[in-house]
Design a protein around this motif. Structure first.
Motif, mmCIF file in Angstrom:
data_model
loop_
_atom_site.group_PDB
_atom_site.id
_atom_site.type_symbol
_atom_site.label_atom_id
_atom_site.label_comp_id
_atom_site.label_asym_id
_atom_site.label_seq_id
_atom_site.Cartn_x
_atom_site.Cartn_y
_atom_site.Cartn_z
ATOM 1 N N GLN A 27 18.981 -45.577 -15.133
ATOM 2 C CA GLN A 27 20.178 -45.906 -14.370
ATOM 3 C C GLN A 27 19.891 -47.005 -13.347
ATOM 4 O OE1 GLN A 27 18.959 -42.937 -14.979
ATOM 5 N NE2 GLN A 27 20.555 -41.606 -15.826
ATOM 6 N N VAL A 28 18.732 -46.904 -12.682
ATOM 7 C CA VAL A 28 18.357 -47.928 -11.704
ATOM 8 C C VAL A 28 18.153 -49.271 -12.394
ATOM 9 C CG1 VAL A 28 16.583 -48.615 -10.042
ATOM 10 C CG2 VAL A 28 17.367 -46.244 -10.122
ATOM 11 N N LEU A 29 17.499 -49.251 -13.553
ATOM 12 C CA LEU A 29 17.261 -50.496 -14.283
ATOM 13 C C LEU A 29 18.567 -51.152 -14.713
ATOM 14 C CD1 LEU A 29 14.193 -49.524 -16.520
ATOM 15 C CD2 LEU A 29 14.219 -51.098 -14.594
ATOM 16 N N LEU A 30 19.506 -50.342 -15.212
ATOM 17 C CA LEU A 30 20.798 -50.891 -15.629
ATOM 18 C C LEU A 30 21.561 -51.452 -14.430
ATOM 19 C CD1 LEU A 30 21.992 -48.225 -18.245
ATOM 20 C CD2 LEU A 30 21.216 -50.570 -18.694
ATOM 21 N N LEU A 31 21.489 -50.748 -13.301
ATOM 22 C CA LEU A 31 22.162 -51.239 -12.102
ATOM 23 C C LEU A 31 21.538 -52.548 -11.635
ATOM 24 C CD1 LEU A 31 24.305 -50.644 -9.943
ATOM 25 C CD2 LEU A 31 22.543 -49.433 -8.647
ATOM 26 N N ALA A 32 20.197 -52.630 -11.676
ATOM 27 C CA ALA A 32 19.518 -53.860 -11.265
ATOM 28 C C ALA A 32 19.859 -55.013 -12.206
ATOM 29 C CB ALA A 32 18.010 -53.638 -11.236
ATOM 30 N N PHE A 33 19.907 -54.730 -13.514
ATOM 31 C CA PHE A 33 20.249 -55.782 -14.474
ATOM 32 C C PHE A 33 21.681 -56.259 -14.263
ATOM 33 C CE2 PHE A 33 21.924 -57.100 -18.640
ATOM 34 C CZ PHE A 33 21.048 -58.139 -18.929
ATOM 35 N N GLY A 35 23.391 -56.167 -11.461
ATOM 36 C CA GLY A 35 23.429 -56.968 -10.243
ATOM 37 C C GLY A 35 22.867 -58.361 -10.452
ATOM 38 N N LEU A 36 21.805 -58.469 -11.266
ATOM 39 C CA LEU A 36 21.213 -59.775 -11.548
ATOM 40 C C LEU A 36 22.192 -60.657 -12.316
ATOM 41 C CD1 LEU A 36 18.760 -61.631 -11.403
ATOM 42 C CD2 LEU A 36 17.920 -60.564 -13.503
ATOM 43 N N VAL A 37 22.915 -60.061 -13.270
ATOM 44 C CA VAL A 37 23.905 -60.837 -14.033
ATOM 45 C C VAL A 37 25.008 -61.342 -13.112
ATOM 46 C CG1 VAL A 37 25.654 -60.703 -15.852
ATOM 47 C CG2 VAL A 37 23.417 -59.661 -16.209
ATOM 48 N N VAL A 38 25.453 -60.497 -12.171
ATOM 49 C CA VAL A 38 26.483 -60.923 -11.225
ATOM 50 C C VAL A 38 25.971 -62.088 -10.373
ATOM 51 C CG1 VAL A 38 27.824 -60.212 -9.204
ATOM 52 C CG2 VAL A 38 27.612 -58.676 -11.164
ATOM 53 N N LEU A 39 24.723 -62.003 -9.911
ATOM 54 C CA LEU A 39 24.153 -63.100 -9.121
ATOM 55 C C LEU A 39 24.034 -64.381 -9.936
ATOM 56 C CD1 LEU A 39 21.341 -61.354 -7.041
ATOM 57 C CD2 LEU A 39 23.496 -62.292 -6.218
ATOM 58 N N LEU A 40 23.614 -64.252 -11.197
ATOM 59 C CA LEU A 40 23.538 -65.433 -12.060
ATOM 60 C C LEU A 40 24.915 -66.047 -12.262
ATOM 61 C CD1 LEU A 40 20.991 -64.269 -14.793
ATOM 62 C CD2 LEU A 40 20.691 -66.172 -13.211
#
Length: 425
Positions: A27-33, A35-40
């Motif tokens: 769940q943490v990994l999916l949330l981090a991914f 968030g990274l896509v949103v930043l990109l």
């Protein structure tokens, strides 16, 4: 005491509050991914650098990450058994030549894949003989493997490829390539959505299209090796014994584990995986073997393994990061790398906030915040990055990531420690 009073000795003691340990879950990994896509997506919208999330950049990033990841997996197998493998680069070089030779000789790209693994395994076997049997210093043996791999492939190229039509002293003729696959019925809709340049939706479409179209079968095989390595090393008795050789070899020996055998197996598998990474370069990333084809990817793979804390998941993340930065510098390098500075500034600022709020480290947060401001100032005062700097982006990324990750690293306890059978401790 009278009156029902409770003495100090009788009073219940409150247990100290234990700090909540952070656990890295799916769940943490999916949330981090996410968030990274949103930043990109935000960075792409602000800067107009469309290649940050384009299908072409993502597809290239995967292809560039695979040989680094395979080399890192090779280092993981070896070092989990207690043998430092600096010779990954030389084993990759052997794999590039053997992969091209096998594919040409048998007119089959999968024969080249097998040959590349065998070529790297031979380098691993030499490293195991030197370090495990004869007790040679692991670093010295690894450097010797790197030199040997380069010299042997130069000699073999001159006596084989130079005699073939289209070949030469330093390159092979064109080689047959493994096939590619695409997920049906999604390519065109995703391509249409990607061209709209909508916030987040177009970026997700570009990422998905890059991951699902024209993907080499060799790439799929390489990706499957990551969870397979995790299962073998962390979910089987064989893996437990192998890892015990890198943690407490004397204790493993006392329990009946043949430490020498497990070290040999680990280092040979390490060489085979590095050889697969080399074969990928000559069979998929290019259309032929060329001298100097590895370009230091064996060392970057070793850095990815260290960044991943000697774990397959972290290793894969490190290889993807290095592959992504390499892909950006190849596609509109100056524009894309310049846009990446904004993303880096945001991420560093986030680290500063985390250090201040969650870790209560004001001094570290101040230094990190100053670094974030400096990166943002460079981004704001420039329009592009000179090509002289974009070409070294992956290597700079390697240094930065390793410096940031150095404080949380925990290598195997007996990694690189000489071991002789029957020693007392």
């Amino acid at each position: 005491m009278s009156g029902g009073a409770v003495t100090l000795a009788e009073a219940p003691l409150e247990e100290p509050t234990k700090p909540v340990k952070f656990r890295l879950t799916w769940q943490v990994l999916l949330l981090a991914f996410g968030g990274l896509v949103v930043l990109l997506s935000f960075t792409r919208a602000v800067t107009g650098a469309v290649d940050l999330t384009s299908a072409g950049a993502i597809n290239a990033a995967v292809a560039l990450a695979v040989p680094i990841g395979l080399a890192g997996l090779g280092g993981l197998w070896s070092e989990r058994a207690g043998v430092v493998n600096i010779g990954l680069e030389g084993m990759m070089i052997l794999g590039t030549w053997a992969g091209a030779w096998g594919a040409i000789h048998f007119a089959n790209p999968w024969a080249g894949v097998v040959a590349g693994a065998i070529g790297g395994a031979i380098g691993g076997l030499l490293h195991a003989i030197a370090t495990v049997t004869f007790g040679v210093d692991h670093i010295i043996s690894g450097v010797a493997i790197n030199i040997l791999g380069l010299g042997v492939t130069q000699f073999l190229s001159k006596v084989t490829f130079a005699e073939m039509p289209g070949g030469g002293d330093s390159q092979s003729p064109p080689v047959p390539k493994p096939g590619t696959v695409s997920l049906p019925w999604v390519g065109d809709p995703l391509a249409t959505l990607e061209t709209k340049q909508w916030f987040l939706l177009s970026d997700v479409a570009g990422i998905l299209r890059g991951l699902t179209t024209n993907v080499s079968l060799f790439t799929l095989l390489s990706i499957l090796l990551v969870p397979l390595t995790f299962y073998v090393l962390w979910r089987t008795a064989f893996g437990l014994r192998l890892r015990s050789c890198g943690e407490r070899p004397v204790a493993a020996e006392s329990l009946g584990v043949n430490v020498y055998l497990y070290k040999y197996v680990a280092v040979v598998v390490s060489g085979a995986l590095a050889g697969l990474g080399g074969a990928f370069l000559s069979l998929v990333a290019a259309s032929a073997y060329r001298e100097g084809q590895t370009g230091g990817r064996g060392f970057i793979g070793l850095a990815a393994m260290i960044f991943g804390n000697w774990r397959p998941g972290g290793l894969a993340a490190g290889a993807t990061l290095f592959g992504y930065t390499d892909a950006l510098q190849l596609r509109r390098g100056g524009e894309s790398v310049h846009a990446l500075l904004l993303l880096v500034a945001i991420l560093i600022a986030g680290v500063a906030v985390y250090q201040l709020v969650r870790q209560n480290r004001a001094r570290a947060a101040l230094i990190t915040g100053v670094a974030a401001i400096a990166v943002f100032v460079v981004f704001a005062l420039t329009d592009t990055i000179p090509p002289q700097f974009t070409s070294v982006t992956p290597h700079i990324t390697t240094l930065l990531v390793l410096s940031l990750a150095a404080q949380r690293l925990r290598p195997p306890a007996a990694d690189g420690v000489p071991y002789r059978r029957g020693q007392a401790k």
